[in-house]
Design a protein around this motif. Structure first.
Motif, PDB file in Angstrom:
ATOM      1  N   MET A   1     -21.501 -32.268  62.484  1.00 58.79           N
ATOM      2  CA  MET A   1     -21.792 -31.731  61.132  1.00 58.79           C
ATOM      3  C   MET A   1     -20.751 -32.560  60.049  1.00 58.79           C
ATOM      4  N   ALA A   2     -19.547 -32.969  60.708  1.00 67.20           N
ATOM      5  CA  ALA A   2     -18.810 -33.812  59.633  1.00 67.20           C
ATOM      6  C   ALA A   2     -19.391 -34.921  59.408  1.00 67.20           C
ATOM      7  N   ASN A   3     -20.348 -35.466  60.237  1.00 66.73           N
ATOM      8  CA  ASN A   3     -20.976 -36.762  59.723  1.00 66.73           C
ATOM      9  C   ASN A   3     -21.863 -36.607  58.497  1.00 66.73           C
ATOM     10  N   LYS A   4     -22.687 -35.472  58.569  1.00 68.01           N
ATOM     11  CA  LYS A   4     -23.555 -34.992  57.567  1.00 68.01           C
ATOM     12  C   LYS A   4     -22.678 -34.892  56.305  1.00 68.01           C
ATOM     13  N   LYS A   5     -21.475 -34.243  56.344  1.00 66.67           N
ATOM     14  CA  LYS A   5     -20.929 -34.122  55.006  1.00 66.67           C
ATOM     15  C   LYS A   5     -20.290 -35.305  54.461  1.00 66.67           C
ATOM     16  N   THR A   6     -19.805 -36.213  55.555  1.00 67.63           N
ATOM     17  CA  THR A   6     -19.486 -37.546  55.091  1.00 67.63           C
ATOM     18  C   THR A   6     -20.337 -38.327  54.307  1.00 67.63           C
ATOM     19  N   LEU A   7     -21.569 -38.194  55.075  1.00 66.70           N
ATOM     20  CA  LEU A   7     -22.879 -39.073  54.410  1.00 66.70           C
ATOM     21  C   LEU A   7     -23.282 -38.582  53.144  1.00 66.70           C
ATOM     22  N   ASN A   8     -23.119 -37.135  52.991  1.00 70.86           N
ATOM     23  CA  ASN A   8     -23.307 -36.515  51.457  1.00 70.86           C
ATOM     24  C   ASN A   8     -22.383 -37.121  50.531  1.00 70.86           C
ATOM     25  N   VAL A   9     -20.973 -37.052  51.041  1.00 74.49           N
ATOM     26  CA  VAL A   9     -20.143 -37.544  49.883  1.00 74.49           C
ATOM     27  C   VAL A   9     -20.192 -39.040  49.541  1.00 74.49           C
ATOM     28  N   VAL A  10     -20.434 -39.825  50.557  1.00 71.85           N
ATOM     29  CA  VAL A  10     -20.685 -41.268  50.514  1.00 71.85           C
ATOM     30  C   VAL A  10     -22.023 -41.596  49.555  1.00 71.85           C
ATOM     31  N   LEU A  11     -23.146 -40.863  49.843  1.00 69.82           N
ATOM     32  CA  LEU A  11     -24.182 -41.043  48.959  1.00 69.82           C
ATOM     33  C   LEU A  11     -24.396 -40.622  47.455  1.00 69.82           C
ATOM     34  N   THR A  12     -23.362 -39.608  47.393  1.00 69.23           N
ATOM     35  CA  THR A  12     -23.086 -38.993  46.266  1.00 69.23           C
ATOM     36  C   THR A  12     -22.470 -39.976  45.259  1.00 69.23           C
ATOM     37  N   GLY A  13     -21.529 -40.703  45.915  1.00 71.14           N
ATOM     38  CA  GLY A  13     -20.526 -41.565  45.385  1.00 71.14           C
ATOM     39  C   GLY A  13     -21.160 -43.077  44.947  1.00 71.14           C
ATOM     40  N   VAL A  14     -22.115 -43.277  45.863  1.00 66.76           N
ATOM     41  CA  VAL A  14     -22.839 -44.615  45.809  1.00 66.76           C
ATOM     42  C   VAL A  14     -23.694 -44.183  44.505  1.00 66.76           C
ATOM     43  N   MET A  15     -24.413 -43.120  44.209  1.00 66.52           N
ATOM     44  CA  MET A  15     -25.355 -42.852  43.349  1.00 66.52           C
ATOM     45  C   MET A  15     -24.413 -42.755  41.926  1.00 66.52           C
ATOM     46  N   ALA A  16     -23.577 -42.008  41.888  1.00 66.46           N
ATOM     47  CA  ALA A  16     -22.506 -41.760  40.834  1.00 66.46           C
ATOM     48  C   ALA A  16     -22.178 -43.617  40.384  1.00 66.46           C
ATOM     49  N   ALA A  17     -21.878 -44.395  41.215  1.00 65.56           N
ATOM     50  CA  ALA A  17     -21.403 -45.564  40.735  1.00 65.56           C
ATOM     51  C   ALA A  17     -22.537 -46.442  40.556  1.00 65.56           C
ATOM     52  N   LEU A  18     -23.848 -46.335  40.956  1.00 67.66           N
ATOM     53  CA  LEU A  18     -24.950 -46.876  40.385  1.00 67.66           C
ATOM     54  C   LEU A  18     -25.249 -46.295  38.937  1.00 67.66           C
ATOM     55  N   ILE A  19     -25.140 -45.018  38.674  1.00 68.21           N
ATOM     56  CA  ILE A  19     -25.332 -44.406  37.368  1.00 68.21           C
ATOM     57  C   ILE A  19     -24.321 -44.960  36.367  1.00 68.21           C
TER      58      ILE A  19
END
Length: 170
Positions: A1-19
């Motif tokens: 479960m922690a891996n999915k939460k970490t992936l969510n945070v990372v993907l959100t951060g990557v998309m925020a940076a791209l935006i």
């Protein structure tokens, strides 16, 4: 479960940076005497995020990316409004896109435009204390939303077709 939460945070951060970065690729339309009329690619990346990320993540990516752009630019007064508008756009549109079918995409993009135009109309009215002047910015806001949709939807569809998508229930 922690891996999915970490992936969510990372993907959100990557998309925020791209935006954030894509928002710097912009053109100012000379059609308004107020601040309306900035067309940028950040909206296109937000549209892509609404297809690829779950609602909260898509909303946060847009809010953080474009809000940070505003804070670090001459548009700092717009930052709180941008944060809220883009958060709502991301959450609502991503939720609509969880439904299948082309009608869901069309509805989602209409809602994306309504939230963007309505939100920035209200923000401009509050900033300038005038409920009429923001009307001059609405053509620019509409053009900006249309550019975001015309660029973002096809790219998102290609990414989804090639299985570059993370949009799954938590």
């Amino acid at each position: 479960m922690a891996n999915k939460k970490t992936l969510n945070v990372v993907l959100t951060g990557v998309m925020a940076a791209l935006i954030f970065i894509a928002t710097y690729i912009n053109i100012r339309l000379p059609i308004s005497f107020t601040d309306g009329g900035l067309i940028h690619l950040g909206g296109s990346v937000l549209v892509i995020a609404t297809f690829l990320l779950m609602p909260v993540e898509a909303g946060l990516a847009g809010a953080i990316g474009m809000g940070l752009f505003d804070m670090l630019s001459p548009y700092a007064v717009w930052a709180p409004f941008t944060f809220v508008i883009r958060l709502v756009q991301g959450i609502v549109v991503s939720k609509l896109l969880l439904k299948k079918g082309i009608s869901g995409v069309i509805l989602a993009m209409v809602i994306y435009t309504i939230i963007g135009m309505g939100g920035y109309y209200l923000a401009e009215a509050l900033i300038y204390g005038n409920w009429i002047a923001p009307m001059a910015s609405m053509p620019g806001e509409f053009i900006s939303d249309m550019v975001a949709i015309v660029i973002g939807v096809p790219i998102a569809k290609i990414l989804i077709k090639n299985k570059i998508c993370y949009k799954t229930e938590h």
